[in-house]
Motif scaffolding. Structure first.
Motif, PDB file in Angstrom:
ATOM      1  N   ASP A  77      50.723  42.720  43.084  1.00 21.51           N
ATOM      2  CA  ASP A  77      50.043  43.063  41.836  1.00 21.51           C
ATOM      3  C   ASP A  77      51.058  43.224  40.699  1.00 21.51           C
ATOM      4  O   ASP A  77      52.137  43.808  40.890  1.00 21.51           O
ATOM      5  N   GLN A 112      35.275  32.345  39.744  1.00 21.19           N
ATOM      6  CA  GLN A 112      35.622  33.676  39.260  1.00 21.19           C
ATOM      7  C   GLN A 112      36.826  34.262  39.998  1.00 21.19           C
ATOM      8  O   GLN A 112      37.679  34.926  39.395  1.00 21.19           O
ATOM      9  N   THR A 113      36.909  34.004  41.299  1.00 19.44           N
ATOM     10  CA  THR A 113      38.026  34.548  42.084  1.00 19.44           C
ATOM     11  C   THR A 113      39.372  34.064  41.553  1.00 19.44           C
ATOM     12  O   THR A 113      40.361  34.805  41.554  1.00 19.44           O
ATOM     13  N   ASP A 116      40.196  36.276  38.676  1.00 19.34           N
ATOM     14  CA  ASP A 116      40.442  37.640  39.150  1.00 19.34           C
ATOM     15  C   ASP A 116      41.848  37.755  39.731  1.00 19.34           C
ATOM     16  O   ASP A 116      42.553  38.751  39.515  1.00 19.34           O
ATOM     17  N   GLU A 117      42.279  36.733  40.468  1.00 19.01           N
ATOM     18  CA  GLU A 117      43.603  36.738  41.078  1.00 19.01           C
ATOM     19  C   GLU A 117      44.706  36.579  40.030  1.00 19.01           C
ATOM     20  O   GLU A 117      45.759  37.218  40.113  1.00 19.01           O
ATOM     21  N   TYR A 119      44.555  37.636  37.033  1.00 19.12           N
ATOM     22  CA  TYR A 119      44.606  38.940  36.366  1.00 19.12           C
ATOM     23  C   TYR A 119      45.363  39.950  37.229  1.00 19.12           C
ATOM     24  O   TYR A 119      46.162  40.740  36.725  1.00 19.12           O
ATOM     25  N   ARG A 120      45.142  39.901  38.529  1.00 20.85           N
ATOM     26  CA  ARG A 120      45.777  40.855  39.438  1.00 20.85           C
ATOM     27  C   ARG A 120      47.295  40.727  39.428  1.00 20.85           C
ATOM     28  O   ARG A 120      48.018  41.741  39.389  1.00 20.85           O
ATOM     29  N   MET A 149      34.614  33.258  32.621  1.00 20.47           N
ATOM     30  CA  MET A 149      35.238  33.791  33.836  1.00 20.47           C
ATOM     31  C   MET A 149      36.494  34.578  33.494  1.00 20.47           C
ATOM     32  O   MET A 149      36.755  35.645  34.077  1.00 20.47           O
ATOM     33  N   LYS A 152      35.426  37.903  32.041  1.00 18.74           N
ATOM     34  CA  LYS A 152      34.904  38.803  33.076  1.00 18.74           C
ATOM     35  C   LYS A 152      36.034  39.392  33.912  1.00 18.74           C
ATOM     36  O   LYS A 152      35.976  40.547  34.347  1.00 18.74           O
ATOM     37  N   ALA A 153      37.084  38.604  34.130  1.00 19.70           N
ATOM     38  CA  ALA A 153      38.233  39.088  34.907  1.00 19.70           C
ATOM     39  C   ALA A 153      39.000  40.174  34.158  1.00 19.70           C
ATOM     40  O   ALA A 153      39.713  40.970  34.770  1.00 19.70           O
ATOM     41  N   GLY A 154      38.857  40.191  32.823  1.00 12.67           N
ATOM     42  CA  GLY A 154      39.548  41.198  32.018  1.00 12.67           C
ATOM     43  C   GLY A 154      40.497  40.633  30.988  1.00 12.67           C
ATOM     44  O   GLY A 154      41.124  41.374  30.228  1.00 12.67           O
ATOM     45  N   LYS A 187      46.537  39.693  29.351  1.00 18.65           N
ATOM     46  CA  LYS A 187      46.005  40.743  30.209  1.00 18.65           C
ATOM     47  C   LYS A 187      46.029  42.041  29.402  1.00 18.65           C
ATOM     48  O   LYS A 187      47.062  42.697  29.287  1.00 18.65           O
TER      49      LYS A 187
END
Length: 305
Positions: A77, A112-113, A116-117, A119-120, A149, A152-154, A187
């Protein structure tokens, strides 16, 4: 000087113990020094024995992973300084013209994943760069989906700058095409890279920065793409273009990730900008071409299969 820069400077291509690192970075607490080393294992530092480490190529390190760039589960992360991608765009109608196929490689659509990844693994305030094609009747819905997307992930929208391909023109579709778009996201709030001229002039320190890129982004990036004879990948970007983008969004010694590196141009650009880079490429054939490209340029490359 940052902890990373201090360690790379003091222990250039040499081994060191944690206690030596603490002394070299005495202005920082031991926990922070230890954390910077641990999060850069196999990127900037190599673990030799318990408590003993070695700097890699004075930090001038490039790692190429042969594998699926959508799987970044191995990345911790908030450890990547900048992600720059030109993902294998799946658009069957636009990717073919008569008997010509513009994508002789595997393609896909983000989900979406994927965001999300991204962003992580990206550090707070840092930049995600995605190359996207000019909008047309075949892709406008997918372009919208990508932005949704990401949101939504941020991620926050920072800018979109066209890449003008010099004097190149593609006579496909309904209009002549000579651009792609460089979509830049952050981010959270963008980190502070741009010098605050007013405050710096007032106290003469040069220590004041404003949120955002190092300078105002241009109205367009104008770089000629590689010729068919020069390129090793159909969608290859010019190194100079990638260097220019990174120069606005990164600092020296930053860790750059290209999840779909293709020709390796982004990796070469990162090295030229004195950054560290991790490239991921699914095709064994292109991994071998990237390896040869590094050899031809006298750059070191660590390969993981």
């Amino acid at each position: 000087m940052t902890i990373i820069n201090t360690l790379l400077s003091v222990f250039s291509k040499s081994t060191f113990r944690l206690k030596d690192a603490y002394v070299a970075c005495s202005e920082n607490n031991n926990e922070s020094v230890r954390a910077r080393i641990y999060e850069n294992i196999n990127v900037l530092f190599e673990r030799i024995d318990p408590g003993v480490y070695k700097t890699l190529q004075n930090g001038q390190e490039a790692i190429l992973i042969e594998g699926d760039g959508r799987d970044v589960s191995f990345v911790k992360d908030s450890t990547i300084d900048c992600i720059i991608n030109d993902h294998p765009w799946q658009d069957p109608k636009s990717n073919k013209g008569g008997s010509r196929n513009f994508t002789n490689y595997d393609t896909f659509r983000y989900n979406q994943t994927d965001f999300d990844e991204k962003y992580r693994i990206l550090k707070d305030g840092h930049f995600l760069v995605e190359f996207i094609p000019t909008e047309n009747a075949n892709n406008y819905e997918y372009l919208y989906d990508i932005k949704q997307m990401a949101k939504k992930a941020g991620f926050e929208y920072y800018a979109k700058v066209p890449w003008k391909k010099g004097n190149f023109k593609a006579n496909t579709g309904r209009t002549v095409k000579n651009t792609e778009d460089v979509l830049i996201l952050t981010k959270g709030k963008a980190m502070s890279l741009r010098p605050d001229a007013k405050k710096n002039k007032a106290d003469g320190t040069g220590n004041h920065f404003m949120s955002g890129a190092k300078a105002m982004l241009p109205s367009e990036f104008n770089f000629q793409p590689p010729t068919k004879k020069e390129r090793i990948h159909q969608s290859e970007k010019p190194v100079e273009l990638l260097q220019s983008i990174l120069s606005f969004l990164t600092n020296e010694s930053d860790i750059i990730l290209d999840q779909f590196t293709g020709s390796g141009s982004s990796m070469i650009a990162a090295i030229k900008n004195n950054c560290k880079v991790i490239g991921i490429e699914l095709s064994h054939k292109y991994c071998q071409k990237i390896k040869q490209r590094f050899i031809d340029n006298n750059y070191s490359l660590a390969m993981i299969q």
